[in-house]
Design a protein around this motif. Structure first.
Motif, short mmCIF file in Angstrom:
data_model
loop_
_atom_site.label_atom_id
_atom_site.label_comp_id
_atom_site.label_asym_id
_atom_site.label_seq_id
_atom_site.Cartn_x
_atom_site.Cartn_y
_atom_site.Cartn_z
N GLY A 284 0.83 -1.21 0.00
CA GLY A 284 0.00 0.00 0.00
C GLY A 284 0.86 1.25 0.00
O GLY A 284 1.89 1.30 -0.65
N GLY A 285 0.40 2.26 0.77
CA GLY A 285 1.22 3.45 0.97
C GLY A 285 1.40 4.34 -0.24
O GLY A 285 2.33 5.16 -0.26
N ALA A 286 0.52 4.20 -1.25
CA ALA A 286 0.66 5.07 -2.42
C ALA A 286 0.41 6.52 -2.02
O ALA A 286 -0.37 6.81 -1.11
CB ALA A 286 -0.31 4.68 -3.52
N PHE A 287 1.09 7.42 -2.71
CA PHE A 287 0.79 8.84 -2.64
C PHE A 287 -0.32 9.07 -3.64
O PHE A 287 -0.18 8.68 -4.80
CB PHE A 287 2.04 9.65 -3.03
CG PHE A 287 1.76 11.12 -3.19
CD1 PHE A 287 1.83 11.97 -2.10
CD2 PHE A 287 1.42 11.64 -4.43
CE1 PHE A 287 1.56 13.32 -2.25
CE2 PHE A 287 1.15 12.99 -4.59
CZ PHE A 287 1.22 13.83 -3.50
N ARG A 288 -1.44 9.65 -3.19
CA ARG A 288 -2.54 9.89 -4.14
C ARG A 288 -2.80 11.39 -4.27
O ARG A 288 -3.08 12.07 -3.29
CB ARG A 288 -3.81 9.19 -3.66
CG ARG A 288 -4.97 9.35 -4.63
CD ARG A 288 -6.24 8.82 -4.05
NE ARG A 288 -6.44 7.41 -4.33
CZ ARG A 288 -7.46 6.71 -3.83
NH1 ARG A 288 -8.32 7.27 -3.02
NH2 ARG A 288 -7.60 5.44 -4.15
N ALA A 289 -2.66 11.87 -5.52
CA ALA A 289 -2.91 13.27 -5.83
C ALA A 289 -4.35 13.41 -6.32
O ALA A 289 -4.85 12.55 -7.05
CB ALA A 289 -1.96 13.72 -6.94
N HIS A 290 -5.02 14.48 -5.90
CA HIS A 290 -6.39 14.75 -6.33
C HIS A 290 -6.45 16.05 -7.13
O HIS A 290 -5.94 17.08 -6.67
CB HIS A 290 -7.31 14.92 -5.11
CG HIS A 290 -7.49 13.68 -4.30
ND1 HIS A 290 -8.55 12.83 -4.47
CD2 HIS A 290 -6.73 13.13 -3.32
CE1 HIS A 290 -8.45 11.81 -3.62
NE2 HIS A 290 -7.35 11.97 -2.90
N ALA A 291 -7.13 15.98 -8.29
CA ALA A 291 -7.32 17.20 -9.08
C ALA A 291 -8.30 18.13 -8.35
O ALA A 291 -8.20 19.35 -8.43
CB ALA A 291 -7.85 16.85 -10.46
N VAL A 292 -9.26 17.51 -7.68
CA VAL A 292 -10.25 18.26 -6.87
C VAL A 292 -10.50 17.47 -5.61
O VAL A 292 -10.30 16.26 -5.58
CB VAL A 292 -11.61 18.41 -7.61
CG1 VAL A 292 -11.49 19.39 -8.77
CG2 VAL A 292 -12.12 17.06 -8.10
N ARG A 293 -10.93 18.13 -4.56
CA ARG A 293 -11.30 17.39 -3.35
C ARG A 293 -12.55 16.58 -3.65
O ARG A 293 -13.56 17.15 -4.05
CB ARG A 293 -11.58 18.36 -2.20
CG ARG A 293 -10.37 18.61 -1.33
CD ARG A 293 -10.80 19.36 -0.11
NE ARG A 293 -9.66 19.61 0.75
CZ ARG A 293 -9.43 18.95 1.89
NH1 ARG A 293 -10.27 18.02 2.32
NH2 ARG A 293 -8.38 19.24 2.62
N PRO A 294 -12.52 15.25 -3.49
CA PRO A 294 -13.68 14.44 -3.86
C PRO A 294 -14.86 14.69 -2.91
O PRO A 294 -14.66 14.95 -1.74
CB PRO A 294 -13.16 13.01 -3.72
CG PRO A 294 -12.00 13.11 -2.79
CD PRO A 294 -11.41 14.47 -2.95
N LYS A 295 -16.06 14.62 -3.48
CA LYS A 295 -17.27 14.84 -2.66
C LYS A 295 -17.69 13.55 -1.96
O LYS A 295 -18.44 13.56 -1.01
CB LYS A 295 -18.40 15.37 -3.53
CG LYS A 295 -18.05 16.75 -4.11
CD LYS A 295 -19.28 17.54 -4.48
CE LYS A 295 -18.94 18.96 -4.89
NZ LYS A 295 -18.10 19.00 -6.12
N THR A 296 -17.23 12.40 -2.47
CA THR A 296 -17.58 11.12 -1.84
C THR A 296 -16.27 10.38 -1.53
O THR A 296 -15.19 10.85 -1.86
CB THR A 296 -18.41 10.25 -2.80
OG1 THR A 296 -17.58 9.93 -3.93
CG2 THR A 296 -19.67 10.95 -3.26
#
Ligand code: AKG
Ligand code: FE2
Length: 274
Positions: A216-228
């Motif tokens: 596990g331990g992936a770095f996850r980038a978000h384009a937008v803050r998810p609503k769910t």
């Protein structure tokens, strides 16, 4: 972080990734001064105009850039050994305050584990004989200086942090590293958070010997803050925390660390607005 217009080139590449080749510093440093000098030299080698442009490109992922082999396996190993040494001395704590007690087993049982960390400086690491971390700190500080030069907008090295996600599903929920000054009361925050409003660029160097997806331990980038709880696939990018990999992004990008089931070390630098 204003950049010259010539860089606003509508590049929608999700992730700019490349492997850094050739190392001017393939030899292990023989003393602290050499560790600092080699780290700085490596930043000059790894961070060129293409990286600076990538970091400031338009597009949804805040300039997210991955440089593989940013640091040689030998140096990663040395940094990891230093990190393990600090950990075995009990110097890594949840707030970064060395006097704070370690998390009790009871806390972990009921509230879960947290990442543990320390704040350091390249010079302090050098003085303590931690040549790996002196090199890594000089590399990350040099990176801010290099970006400052290439972007024509002043950035200075800010906080340098060593963090350990020590398995047991430790994660870090979605957040931005940059926090507007009006949004917090610095008096109530640990010292290293008090300057979060100055953060412009985040650089994270991973220190694992080897890493596999089951950990596990992936770095996850978000384009937008998810609503769910389940973001749309097109709105996220995940990067594995492989040793020697460096990620860079503008500090207002939402991101998180997914649950980690192995010992995951990261050395982070926040380049501050001057
Ligand atoms: O270690 C990582 O991949 C990210 C850590 C992080 O987001 C942070 O310390 O602010
Ligand atoms: Fe972060």
């Amino acid at each position: 972080f204003a950049v010259p217009n010539v860089w606003r080139d509508r590049d929608e590449t999700k992730l700019y990734a490349r492997t850094v080749t050739s190392s001017s510093s393939a030899q292990l440093p023989k003393d602290a001064a050499e560790a600092l000098a080699h780290g700085t030299a490596r930043a000059e080698e790894a961070i060129d105009m293409a990286v600076a442009k990538s970091l400031h490109r338009s597009g949804r992922f805040y300039g997210l850039t991955l440089l593989k082999d940013a640091v040689s396996p030998k140096m990663v190993q040395l940094m990891r050994a230093d990190s393990l040494k600090l950990h075995s001395q009990g110097r890594l704590t949840p707030s970064g305050d060395p006097d704070e007690p370690q998390l009790s087993e009871q806390y972990k049982k009921y509230l879960g584990s947290l990442p543990v960390l320390t704040i350091l400086s390249p010079q302090q690491a050098a003085d303590d004989g931690l040549l790996g971390l002196a090199y890594g700190g000089a590399f990350l500080s040099g990176l801010c200086a290099q970006l400052s030069e290439l972007a024509g907008k002043r950035l200075v090295p800010g906080t340098l942090q060593l963090a350990l996600y020590d398995g047991e599903g430790v994660a870090y929920q979605i957040h931005e590293d940059y926090v507007p000054k009006a949004d917090y009361d610095p008096e109530n925050l640990p010292e290293h958070h008090r300057e979060s409003y100055k953060r412009r660029v985040t650089a994270i160097l991973y220190l694992q010997d080897d890493w596999s997806e089951e950990l596990g331990g992936a770095f996850r980038a978000h384009a937008v803050r998810p609503k769910t709880d389940t973001p749309k696939p097109e709105d996220v990018i995940e990067v594995m925390p492989e040793g020697g990999s460096l990620i860079l992004f503008r500090s207002d990008m939402p991101h998180e660390v997914l649950p980690t089931y192995g010992q995951r070390f990261a050395l982070s630098m926040w380049c501050h607005a001057a």
